[in-house]
Design a protein around this motif. Sequence first.
Motif, PDB file in Angstrom:
ATOM      1  N   LEU A  78       0.830  -1.212   0.000  1.00 36.71           N
ATOM      2  CA  LEU A  78       0.000   0.000   0.000  1.00 36.71           C
ATOM      3  C   LEU A  78       0.866   1.265   0.000  1.00 36.71           C
ATOM      4  O   LEU A  78       0.561   2.236  -0.699  1.00 36.71           O
ATOM      5  CB  LEU A  78      -0.956  -0.005   1.200  1.00 36.71           C
ATOM      6  CG  LEU A  78      -2.002  -1.133   1.170  1.00 36.71           C
ATOM      7  CD1 LEU A  78      -2.901  -1.069   2.391  1.00 36.71           C
ATOM      8  CD2 LEU A  78      -2.843  -1.107  -0.100  1.00 36.71           C
ATOM      9  N   ALA A  79       1.995   1.212   0.756  1.00 40.13           N
ATOM     10  CA  ALA A  79       2.914   2.365   0.800  1.00 40.13           C
ATOM     11  C   ALA A  79       3.534   2.583  -0.581  1.00 40.13           C
ATOM     12  O   ALA A  79       3.630   3.723  -1.063  1.00 40.13           O
ATOM     13  CB  ALA A  79       3.978   2.121   1.846  1.00 40.13           C
ATOM     14  N   ASP A  80       3.956   1.505  -1.249  1.00 42.91           N
ATOM     15  CA  ASP A  80       4.563   1.627  -2.579  1.00 42.91           C
ATOM     16  C   ASP A  80       3.559   2.111  -3.610  1.00 42.91           C
ATOM     17  O   ASP A  80       3.884   2.901  -4.504  1.00 42.91           O
ATOM     18  CB  ASP A  80       5.152   0.279  -3.020  1.00 42.91           C
ATOM     19  CG  ASP A  80       6.431  -0.050  -2.232  1.00 42.91           C
ATOM     20  OD1 ASP A  80       6.976   0.879  -1.591  1.00 42.91           O
ATOM     21  OD2 ASP A  80       6.849  -1.213  -2.233  1.00 42.91           O
ATOM     22  N   TYR A  81       2.316   1.690  -3.470  1.00 45.04           N
ATOM     23  CA  TYR A  81       1.265   2.150  -4.399  1.00 45.04           C
ATOM     24  C   TYR A  81       1.112   3.659  -4.286  1.00 45.04           C
ATOM     25  O   TYR A  81       1.027   4.367  -5.297  1.00 45.04           O
ATOM     26  CB  TYR A  81      -0.046   1.448  -4.090  1.00 45.04           C
ATOM     27  CG  TYR A  81      -1.217   1.979  -4.898  1.00 45.04           C
ATOM     28  CD1 TYR A  81      -1.431   1.553  -6.209  1.00 45.04           C
ATOM     29  CD2 TYR A  81      -2.092   2.932  -4.365  1.00 45.04           C
ATOM     30  CE1 TYR A  81      -2.490   2.060  -6.958  1.00 45.04           C
ATOM     31  CE2 TYR A  81      -3.143   3.445  -5.109  1.00 45.04           C
ATOM     32  CZ  TYR A  81      -3.337   2.995  -6.406  1.00 45.04           C
ATOM     33  OH  TYR A  81      -4.372   3.503  -7.151  1.00 45.04           O
ATOM     34  N   LYS A  82       1.139   4.157  -3.033  1.00 46.01           N
ATOM     35  CA  LYS A  82       0.942   5.597  -2.809  1.00 46.01           C
ATOM     36  C   LYS A  82       2.079   6.394  -3.422  1.00 46.01           C
ATOM     37  O   LYS A  82       1.875   7.501  -3.929  1.00 46.01           O
ATOM     38  CB  LYS A  82       0.870   5.874  -1.287  1.00 46.01           C
ATOM     39  CG  LYS A  82      -0.516   5.687  -0.747  1.00 46.01           C
ATOM     40  CD  LYS A  82      -0.563   6.080   0.731  1.00 46.01           C
ATOM     41  CE  LYS A  82      -1.793   5.475   1.367  1.00 46.01           C
ATOM     42  NZ  LYS A  82      -1.658   5.342   2.807  1.00 46.01           N
ATOM     43  N   LYS A  83       3.325   5.836  -3.410  1.00 44.41           N
ATOM     44  CA  LYS A  83       4.500   6.527  -3.982  1.00 44.41           C
ATOM     45  C   LYS A  83       4.277   6.842  -5.449  1.00 44.41           C
ATOM     46  O   LYS A  83       4.683   7.883  -5.946  1.00 44.41           O
ATOM     47  CB  LYS A  83       5.735   5.650  -3.864  1.00 44.41           C
ATOM     48  CG  LYS A  83       6.418   5.700  -2.513  1.00 44.41           C
ATOM     49  CD  LYS A  83       7.681   4.832  -2.596  1.00 44.41           C
ATOM     50  CE  LYS A  83       8.041   4.286  -1.225  1.00 44.41           C
ATOM     51  NZ  LYS A  83       9.001   3.201  -1.307  1.00 44.41           N
ATOM     52  N   GLY A  84       3.670   5.895  -6.148  1.00 46.36           N
ATOM     53  CA  GLY A  84       3.491   6.062  -7.593  1.00 46.36           C
ATOM     54  C   GLY A  84       2.241   6.868  -7.949  1.00 46.36           C
ATOM     55  O   GLY A  84       1.920   6.990  -9.121  1.00 46.36           O
ATOM     56  N   ASN A  85       1.520   7.368  -6.960  1.00 48.56           N
ATOM     57  CA  ASN A  85       0.273   8.107  -7.262  1.00 48.56           C
ATOM     58  C   ASN A  85       0.247   9.509  -6.667  1.00 48.56           C
ATOM     59  O   ASN A  85       0.830   9.770  -5.645  1.00 48.56           O
ATOM     60  CB  ASN A  85      -0.935   7.321  -6.740  1.00 48.56           C
ATOM     61  CG  ASN A  85      -1.186   6.099  -7.615  1.00 48.56           C
ATOM     62  OD1 ASN A  85      -1.762   6.207  -8.673  1.00 48.56           O
ATOM     63  ND2 ASN A  85      -0.697   4.960  -7.166  1.00 48.56           N
TER      64      ASN A  85
END
Length: 217
Positions: free
Chosen positions: A210-217
């Motif tokens: 979830l943290a990595d997803y937020k980085k890309g958005n």
Amino acid sequence: MKFFIDTANLDQIKEAQDLGVLDGVTTNPSLMAKEGITGKENIINHYKKICEIVTGDISAEVISTDYDGILKEGQELAKLHDQIIVKVPMIKDGVKAIKYFSDNGIKTNCTLVFSAGQALLAAKAGATYVSPFIGRLDDISTDGLNLIAEIRLIYDNYGFDTQILAASVRHTMHVIDCAKIGADVMTGPLSSIEGLLRHPLTDIGLEKFLADYKKGN
Ligand code: E4P
């Protein structure tokens, strides 16, 4: 492997049913009393409420200990709903009653089973389920899981149809060990089922995704 919940608590039964993995419910007079359900009429009404929540088998225990009393009570319970399984204690008149019920199309759960010999007798009488109490054996320094393994061996030797319902399950490892041995059913508290969900690496992994997803958005 079927999952039964071992409680008369309607909220917990609903919660387990909502999870989508519940196959039935077991109760006994102590579990009813724990929820404050006492007296024949209240107990009968409570069984009806459980039948409205769950689609699977619901064990309803007789309190009579003589043959005629068990037959009368069992027939009354069986008439309540086609999900009702008449729970009968492993006593001489209980075995005779299980044979009668089996011959007359009434499903039974033979309860308070603590030995392989008792389980053999229950199967010979035609019980639908046999309930060996593993937690209570563990409580007196006797290996409850070993009893499940003994019964599995005996039933497989002769092709008995009676299903092994591992009862008095106290925690999640009991559930896993019963599954390894090949118990047909386990009945335990909601916590024993929910414990199967948990792993710290799942939580850590999800947090990272979830943290990595937020980085890309
Ligand atoms: C269920 O059929 C049994 O009555 C129940 O599992 C007994 O559990 P306990 O030994 O925790 O009371």
